[in-house]
Write a protein that holds these residues in place. Structure first.
Motif, mmCIF file in Angstrom:
data_model
loop_
_atom_site.group_PDB
_atom_site.id
_atom_site.type_symbol
_atom_site.label_atom_id
_atom_site.label_comp_id
_atom_site.label_asym_id
_atom_site.label_seq_id
_atom_site.Cartn_x
_atom_site.Cartn_y
_atom_site.Cartn_z
ATOM 1 N N ALA A 29 27.683 44.761 33.230
ATOM 2 C CA ALA A 29 28.080 45.332 34.527
ATOM 3 C C ALA A 29 29.314 44.623 35.078
ATOM 4 O O ALA A 29 30.144 45.228 35.752
ATOM 5 N N ASN A 30 29.449 43.326 34.774
ATOM 6 C CA ASN A 30 30.560 42.554 35.324
ATOM 7 C C ASN A 30 31.690 42.339 34.323
ATOM 8 O O ASN A 30 32.479 41.404 34.474
ATOM 9 N N ALA A 31 31.745 43.197 33.295
ATOM 10 C CA ALA A 31 32.749 43.012 32.244
ATOM 11 C C ALA A 31 34.174 43.097 32.787
ATOM 12 O O ALA A 31 35.106 42.617 32.151
ATOM 13 N N GLU A 32 34.359 43.734 33.939
ATOM 14 C CA GLU A 32 35.708 43.882 34.505
ATOM 15 C C GLU A 32 35.859 43.184 35.851
ATOM 16 O O GLU A 32 36.833 43.422 36.560
ATOM 17 N N THR A 33 34.890 42.351 36.222
ATOM 18 C CA THR A 33 34.924 41.717 37.539
ATOM 19 C C THR A 33 35.904 40.547 37.540
ATOM 20 O O THR A 33 35.695 39.548 36.866
ATOM 21 N N THR A 34 36.982 40.684 38.309
ATOM 22 C CA THR A 34 37.980 39.611 38.345
ATOM 23 C C THR A 34 37.680 38.613 39.463
ATOM 24 O O THR A 34 38.271 37.543 39.500
ATOM 25 N N ARG A 35 36.791 38.990 40.387
ATOM 26 C CA ARG A 35 36.459 38.064 41.476
ATOM 27 C C ARG A 35 34.981 37.683 41.385
ATOM 28 O O ARG A 35 34.147 38.172 42.145
ATOM 29 N N GLY A 36 34.684 36.811 40.442
ATOM 30 C CA GLY A 36 33.299 36.390 40.228
ATOM 31 C C GLY A 36 32.843 35.386 41.257
ATOM 32 O O GLY A 36 31.803 35.540 41.881
ATOM 33 N N ARG A 37 33.608 34.314 41.416
ATOM 34 C CA ARG A 37 33.277 33.310 42.438
ATOM 35 C C ARG A 37 34.551 32.586 42.849
ATOM 36 O O ARG A 37 35.541 32.584 42.101
ATOM 37 N N GLN A 38 34.491 31.966 44.028
ATOM 38 C CA GLN A 38 35.671 31.316 44.564
ATOM 39 C C GLN A 38 35.653 29.828 44.220
ATOM 40 O O GLN A 38 34.688 29.128 44.515
ATOM 41 N N VAL A 39 36.713 29.359 43.549
ATOM 42 C CA VAL A 39 36.829 27.936 43.233
ATOM 43 C C VAL A 39 38.076 27.423 43.937
ATOM 44 O O VAL A 39 39.190 27.824 43.617
ATOM 45 N N GLU A 40 37.898 26.543 44.914
ATOM 46 C CA GLU A 40 38.993 25.948 45.697
ATOM 47 C C GLU A 40 39.926 27.023 46.252
ATOM 48 O O GLU A 40 41.145 26.952 46.082
ATOM 49 N N GLU A 42 40.553 29.901 45.284
ATOM 50 C CA GLU A 42 41.094 30.864 44.312
ATOM 51 C C GLU A 42 39.948 31.648 43.689
ATOM 52 O O GLU A 42 38.880 31.089 43.411
ATOM 53 N N TRP A 43 40.198 32.907 43.434
ATOM 54 C CA TRP A 43 39.161 33.721 42.790
ATOM 55 C C TRP A 43 39.156 33.465 41.295
ATOM 56 O O TRP A 43 40.214 33.421 40.659
ATOM 57 N N GLU A 44 37.965 33.277 40.767
ATOM 58 C CA GLU A 44 37.811 33.086 39.323
ATOM 59 C C GLU A 44 37.049 34.291 38.785
ATOM 60 O O GLU A 44 36.103 34.752 39.432
ATOM 61 N N PRO A 45 37.444 34.810 37.618
ATOM 62 C CA PRO A 45 36.709 35.959 37.079
ATOM 63 C C PRO A 45 35.258 35.598 36.765
ATOM 64 O O PRO A 45 34.916 34.416 36.670
ATOM 65 N N TYR A 46 34.462 36.630 36.571
ATOM 66 C CA TYR A 46 33.046 36.438 36.226
ATOM 67 C C TYR A 46 32.935 35.732 34.886
ATOM 68 O O TYR A 46 33.667 36.050 33.950
ATOM 69 N N ARG A 47 32.029 34.759 34.828
ATOM 70 C CA ARG A 47 31.788 34.054 33.566
ATOM 71 C C ARG A 47 30.544 34.608 32.903
ATOM 72 O O ARG A 47 29.541 34.861 33.563
ATOM 73 N N ALA A 101 51.974 35.322 38.931
ATOM 74 C CA ALA A 101 53.416 35.550 39.111
ATOM 75 C C ALA A 101 54.029 36.252 37.907
ATOM 76 O O ALA A 101 55.000 37.009 38.035
ATOM 77 N N GLN A 102 53.455 35.990 36.710
ATOM 78 C CA GLN A 102 53.991 36.619 35.497
ATOM 79 C C GLN A 102 53.423 38.017 35.266
ATOM 80 O O GLN A 102 53.790 38.680 34.296
ATOM 81 N N GLY A 103 52.481 38.433 36.092
ATOM 82 C CA GLY A 103 51.889 39.770 35.930
ATOM 83 C C GLY A 103 50.652 39.811 35.072
ATOM 84 O O GLY A 103 50.194 40.865 34.665
ATOM 85 N N TYR A 104 50.083 38.624 34.771
ATOM 86 C CA TYR A 104 48.879 38.574 33.946
ATOM 87 C C TYR A 104 47.633 38.456 34.819
ATOM 88 O O TYR A 104 47.636 37.735 35.819
ATOM 89 N N VAL A 105 46.580 39.150 34.412
ATOM 90 C CA VAL A 105 45.303 39.078 35.128
ATOM 91 C C VAL A 105 44.291 38.404 34.213
ATOM 92 O O VAL A 105 44.192 38.726 33.038
ATOM 93 N N LYS A 106 43.532 37.452 34.776
ATOM 94 C CA LYS A 106 42.444 36.827 34.017
ATOM 95 C C LYS A 106 41.239 37.748 34.053
ATOM 96 O O LYS A 106 40.772 38.134 35.120
ATOM 97 N N MET A 107 40.745 38.120 32.859
ATOM 98 C CA MET A 107 39.572 38.994 32.758
ATOM 99 C C MET A 107 38.349 38.173 32.326
ATOM 100 O O MET A 107 38.508 37.169 31.644
ATOM 101 N N PRO A 108 37.156 38.617 32.681
ATOM 102 C CA PRO A 108 35.957 37.878 32.293
ATOM 103 C C PRO A 108 35.861 37.698 30.780
ATOM 104 O O PRO A 108 36.377 38.513 30.018
ATOM 105 N N ASN A 109 35.158 36.613 30.337
ATOM 106 C CA ASN A 109 35.009 36.361 28.905
ATOM 107 C C ASN A 109 33.783 37.083 28.336
ATOM 108 O O ASN A 109 33.025 36.528 27.575
#
Lengths: 148, 128
Positions: A29-40, A42-47, A101-109
């Motif tokens: 369900a969270n395979a595309e969730t880019t805002r899993g939890r907030q670390v300092e 910043e949004w971190e994707p779902y792990r 800034a480079q246009g890359y999005v971190k996706m869940p692993n």
């Protein structure tokens, strides 16, 4: 010696396998969730989450009795839900709100293929344990017929 | 007839089969647990235990079966093999066939028990 105990053993396995299924579905369900939890800030994707299993009854008393005369065991228990430490996938998507800034999005692993395999394996294990439970039930019904 | 050893033997066997079922259930429950090793039951011959030799004189050497109080079955863990890379060695196919076999043994024992019961009933009713 009670047969009910063996129903509890199978029951513990059903609970564990169901948890495994729940975790796998949550991963898919969270395979595309880019805002899993907030670390300092910043949004971190779902792990990806994984379930760790352990045989039940690993306390001192159980281990002592097992060493003394060998016990059949007490089932299985899920000890914890671990995070997968694998790095996140980088996808080029400049229009995404979470792009850097480079246009890359971190996706869940999360690898949906892996999750599906895990899901199938959990289903099969669940079925096997239901069979064992039904066997115990059948045996118990037979025992009730003694002396009829 | 009423205090014959048959029922006691059947009870022992049923207890052993119940324990065996518990072991199989536990093996299948732990089929996905890392480093779990499959357990199995070992039955001991109870015939020698039930045939009691009696000493006619106290100076005779005691027979070994008299002091034998060890249980008729014990649980063994197979630490030798490893089927999957996480150290688990539960073979689910084998466990399932053992389950079916154990179930049949259990039912056979119950049937024998019922046979015994019905002959007792028959006697109590005077053969009617």
């Amino acid at each position: 010696m009670s047969l009910f105990n063996s129903i509890h053993i199978s029951g513990s396995a059903l609970t564990a396998q169901r948890l495994r299924m729940d975790v796998a579905s949550s991963n898919i369900a969270n395979a595309e969730t880019t805002r899993g939890r907030q670390v300092e800030g910043e949004w971190e994707p779902y792990r990806r989450k994984m379930v760790a299993f352990q045989p039940k009854g690993q306390d001192f008393q159980s281990i002592l009795s097992k060493a003394k005369d060998g016990s059949p065991g007490q089932g299985v228990v899920a000890t914890e839900i671990q995070d997968d430490r694998e790095p996140f996938k980088l996808v080029y998507q400049p229009e995404h709100p979470d792009a850097d800034a480079q246009g890359y999005v971190k996706m869940p692993n999360v690898d949906p293929l892996k999750e599906m395999v895990d899901l199938m394996s959990a289903t099969r294990s669940y079925e096997a344990n239901v069979t064992v439970m039904n066997a115990a039930k059948g045996m118990y019904m037979k025992a009730l017929e003694i002396g009829r | 007839m009423l205090n014959s050893s048959t029922i006691r033997h059947l009870e022992h066997a049923l207890n052993g089969r119940t324990l065996n079922h518990k072991i199989i259930a536990n093996n299948i429950a732990n089929a996905d647990t890392p480093n779990y090793k499959a357990k199995s039951i070992q039955f001991k011959d109870s015939l020698n235990q039930s045939i009691k030799a009696t000493r006619t004189d106290d100076s005779h050497i005691p027979f070994s079966s008299e002091s034998d109080n060890t249980p008729l079955y014990r649980v063994k863990t197979n630490n030798q093999t490893s089927y999957s890379h996480n150290g688990n060695n539960v073979d689910v196919d084998k466990e399932m066939s053992k389950l079916a076999e154990n179930q049949l043994y259990y039912q056979a024992l119950i049937q024998r028990m019922n046979g015994k019961m019905s002959s007792i009933k028959m006697v109590l009713k005077g053969g009617r």
